[in-house]
Write an enzyme that holds these catalytic residues in place. Structure first.
Site, PDB file in Angstrom:
ATOM      1  N   TYR A   1       0.850  -1.188   0.000  1.00 20.67           N
ATOM      2  CA  TYR A   1       0.000   0.000   0.000  1.00 20.67           C
ATOM      3  C   TYR A   1       0.892   1.246   0.000  1.00 20.67           C
ATOM      4  O   TYR A   1       1.773   1.397   0.828  1.00 20.67           O
ATOM      5  CB  TYR A   1      -0.888  -0.032   1.244  1.00 20.67           C
ATOM      6  CG  TYR A   1      -2.056   0.925   1.292  1.00 20.67           C
ATOM      7  CD1 TYR A   1      -2.163   2.039   0.465  1.00 20.67           C
ATOM      8  CD2 TYR A   1      -3.095   0.725   2.202  1.00 20.67           C
ATOM      9  CE1 TYR A   1      -3.246   2.894   0.527  1.00 20.67           C
ATOM     10  CE2 TYR A   1      -4.191   1.573   2.284  1.00 20.67           C
ATOM     11  CZ  TYR A   1      -4.258   2.663   1.440  1.00 20.67           C
ATOM     12  OH  TYR A   1      -5.339   3.525   1.509  1.00 20.67           O
ATOM     13  N   CYS A   2       0.676   2.128  -0.970  1.00 16.50           N
ATOM     14  CA  CYS A   2       1.369   3.414  -1.054  1.00 16.50           C
ATOM     15  C   CYS A   2       2.887   3.211  -1.072  1.00 16.50           C
ATOM     16  O   CYS A   2       3.406   2.479  -1.904  1.00 16.50           O
ATOM     17  CB  CYS A   2       0.920   4.315   0.095  1.00 16.50           C
ATOM     18  SG  CYS A   2       1.478   6.029  -0.025  1.00 16.50           S
ATOM     19  N   VAL A   3       3.630   3.819  -0.133  1.00 16.32           N
ATOM     20  CA  VAL A   3       5.086   3.729  -0.157  1.00 16.32           C
ATOM     21  C   VAL A   3       5.558   2.286   0.015  1.00 16.32           C
ATOM     22  O   VAL A   3       6.606   1.898  -0.522  1.00 16.32           O
ATOM     23  CB  VAL A   3       5.694   4.641   0.933  1.00 16.32           C
ATOM     24  CG1 VAL A   3       5.276   4.200   2.316  1.00 16.32           C
ATOM     25  CG2 VAL A   3       7.208   4.686   0.832  1.00 16.32           C
TER      26      VAL A   3
ATOM     27  N   GLY B   1       4.122  -0.179  -1.348  1.00 14.14           N
ATOM     28  CA  GLY B   1       4.027  -0.714  -2.702  1.00 14.14           C
ATOM     29  C   GLY B   1       5.203  -0.298  -3.557  1.00 14.14           C
ATOM     30  O   GLY B   1       5.699  -1.080  -4.379  1.00 14.14           O
TER      31      GLY B   1
ATOM     32  N   PHE C   1      -1.749  -1.107  -3.881  1.00 10.29           N
ATOM     33  CA  PHE C   1      -2.767  -0.118  -3.566  1.00 10.29           C
ATOM     34  C   PHE C   1      -2.141   1.270  -3.699  1.00 10.29           C
ATOM     35  O   PHE C   1      -1.205   1.604  -2.964  1.00 10.29           O
ATOM     36  CB  PHE C   1      -3.282  -0.281  -2.126  1.00 10.29           C
ATOM     37  CG  PHE C   1      -4.062  -1.530  -1.849  1.00 10.29           C
ATOM     38  CD1 PHE C   1      -4.512  -2.353  -2.867  1.00 10.29           C
ATOM     39  CD2 PHE C   1      -4.368  -1.887  -0.536  1.00 10.29           C
ATOM     40  CE1 PHE C   1      -5.241  -3.509  -2.595  1.00 10.29           C
ATOM     41  CE2 PHE C   1      -5.101  -3.032  -0.252  1.00 10.29           C
ATOM     42  CZ  PHE C   1      -5.529  -3.849  -1.289  1.00 10.29           C
TER      43      PHE C   1
END
Length: 582
Positions: A316-318, A320, A345
């Site tokens: 998710y986000c960073v 990812g 994500f």
């Protein structure tokens, strides 16, 4: 209700409110005495205003033309106000939730104030956007900071120009302002603005409450394995890597919103990484640390705990962004088979179009980040939270100023805002390198641009099947930026564009029947082309993801109970790390 201003009781009430307000201010000033005042310019505003003035002076005719139009529109509005005729203004029917109350439209004085502000803000923003001679970064920075000032100057933010505040003040005898002052001073002492009733929730009781056990920990994270709710589960376990700039329970809010709980109910063996709040012991943490000590270690421990041959992962986000680097490293080492699939994500790997956050990566901003974290070894999470809130200042700053400080309303209990207020510190070394290497220099997407564990990585070698989710209205990881991932990885990919933004676009359970998502079997070069040929589906994208994931999850096996495998129970979920607050 009309209040008699000559009533002695009314006067006494106002006098009492003013006296109590003065006492609170005096107590606050006394408590702050001796504390140093900031005399720096951490955002480089002086340089931004100088560049804007220079650019405006280079073409005075363009600015003059814009000023003439603004004055013409303003005079027309003024004339309509004086004559009592409907204003033929370009902003008369602008929908703006700051001015949703009927008084802003029905009372001529406040309608005039509203339209005057909208005309002025439109003029200022257009004039800034039309400045020539600024490079793209300088113009983006100028627009961002100008928008902050424009939003701050809204008449809704001042008691004497907000009809709702005036009405509340009249009705309460000033109690709303007194209560608001109490809220404001309390927030100033806390060093952050409260958005919700923080006493209404407790981690592990109301949020982060899905049953499970912590089965591993190191200095970076605790690994949580969740208790199964089905008799059998898919053979391939799921490992979720949330961002370490926030706490993991964004994916485990109240039961009806919890992605983690829902995934367990679908027959998945779910593991989640709960990151340690950064402190002096993590000052040396870098990208290598988050890959080796973090993601690779978690994957290895999950394989050990379950005896599975591979895992499905989510970043998710960073997390990812770093997961992409982890996958490339596994490819380079010939170990890609450890990961059966990867889901992203709202994650970016190509930062060429990274949005407003990019303005914080010039030399002045980076120097400020480095200086502020030098003594502690970490970046204060409250400062980062303020930066993110500035990206949507009307929703995440000024709306609360009006409700909490001017209207003096009680804080409303909301699980998402409770999570948003539960900030996390970030290792300074990692934070600086992330801003420089990713946002400023965009090295991750360049083959060999970054080394992990001494190995030059190339994201174009990643063959792991990938599910890539983005949010249409995401202001942190713009969908245009996230979509670039589809053009880099070599393996099979599925991209979906979800309605809403960075949080609500992800946390959208099927039971809520909210928003929508778009799919397209083709992955053309740009997001615009993807959207042009996309099919819209109402509701949550979670079932689409599950349909994509289950063929990659193996056969059914007996449900796995935390602690029954090679990893033993350390403590109950959600563990100690997530309960650390700053």
């Amino acid at each position: 209700m009309t209040i008699d201003q000559t009533d002695p009781r009314h006067l006494a009430r106002w006098t009492d409110a003013l006296t109590r307000g003065q006492a609170m201010m005096q107590a606050f000033v006394a408590a702050q005495a001796g504390k140093p005042l900031a005399a720096e310019d951490p955002l480089g505003l002086a340089a931004t205003w100088t560049a804007m003035a220079t650019a405006a002076a280079a073409d005075p005719a363009k600015l003059m033309t814009a000023q003439v139009k603004f004055m013409t529109d303003s005079m027309a509005l003024w004339t309509a106000f004086l004559t009592g005729t409907p204003a033929d203004s370009p902003v008369a029917k602008v929908a703006d939730k700051r001015f949703a109350a009927p008084a802003w439209h029905e009372q001529p004085v406040f309608d005039f104030i509203r339209q005057s502000y909208l005309l002025a803000s439109d003029f200022v923003m257009k004039a800034t956007g039309d400045l020539d001679g600024l490079d793209p970064h300088a113009k983006a920075k100028a627009l961002f900071h100008t928008r902050q000032i424009v939003d701050a100057m809204s008449p809704a933010n001042f008691p004497l120009t907000n009809p709702e505040v005036l009405a509340a003040t009249e009705a309460s005898g000033g109690d709303n302002l007194l209560k608001g002052l109490e809220h404001m001073l309390d927030d100033m002492q806390r060093g952050r603005m409260r958005m919700t009733d923080e006493t209404a929730f407790a981690v592990g009781r109301d949020v982060a409450a899905t049953p499970g056990k912590v089965v591993f920990e190191n200095r970076l994270f605790q690994l949580i394995q969740y208790a199964p709710t089905t008799a059998t589960v898919f053979a391939t376990p799921l490992v979720i890597f949330p961002p370490w700039i926030n706490k993991f329970y964004i994916l485990d809010l109240t039961p009806e919103k919890s992605f983690i709980r829902w995934s367990v109910e679908q027959g998945l063996t779910v593991f989640v990484v709960s990151w340690k709040n950064a402190d002096a012991t993590t000052a040396d943490v870098t990208l290598d640390s988050y890959v080796a000590e973090g993601q690779l270690t978690a994957i290895a421990r999950v394989l050990e705990a379950t005896g599975a041959e591979s895992v499905n992962v989510i970043g998710y986000c960073v997390a990812g962004t770093v997961l992409a680097a982890t996958l490339a490293l596994l490819e380079a080492k010939g170990e890609a088979a450890k990961v059966a699939s990867a889901t992203f994500f709202t994650a970016q790997i190509d930062f060429a179009d990274a949005g407003d956050l990019s303005i914080f990566v010039d030399e002045a901003s980076l120097a400020t980040v480095e200086k502020n974290s030098a003594a502690t070894g970490y970046t204060d999470g409250r400062a980062m939270a303020t930066t993110f809130n500035m990206l949507r200042s009307n929703d995440l700053i000024w709306g609360y100023v009006v409700n909490n400080y001017l209207l003096g309303k009680d804080y409303f209990p909301f699980d998402l805002l409770y999570w948003n207020s539960d900030a996390t510190n970030v290792p300074a070394c990692w934070h600086l390198s992330y801003l420089k290497d990713m946002y400023r220099d965009n090295l991750l997407v360049k083959p060999g641009g970054i080394k992990v564990a001494g190995v030059p990585i190339d994201l174009s070698t990643v063959t792991t099947p990938s599910y890539i989710q983005s949010g249409r209205d995401d202001h942190i990881a713009p969908a245009k930026s996230v979509y670039k991932m589809t053009q880099v990885f070599a393996g099979p990919k599925r991209f979906i564009l979800a309605g809403s933004g960075h949080i609500a676009g992800v946390v959208n359970p099927p039971s809520l029947k909210k928003y929508q998502y778009w799919t397209n079997d083709a992955l053309p070069p740009t997001l615009a082309e993807f959207v042009e040929g996309a099919v819209e589906t109402k509701g949550s994208w979670w079932p689409d993801w599950l349909a994509w994931l289950t063929p990659k999850s193996g056969a059914q096996v007996a449900a796995r109970v935390p602690g029954d495998g090679a990893l033993k129970v350390i403590e109950d979920a959600p563990g100690r790390y997530v309960k650390e607050r700053i």
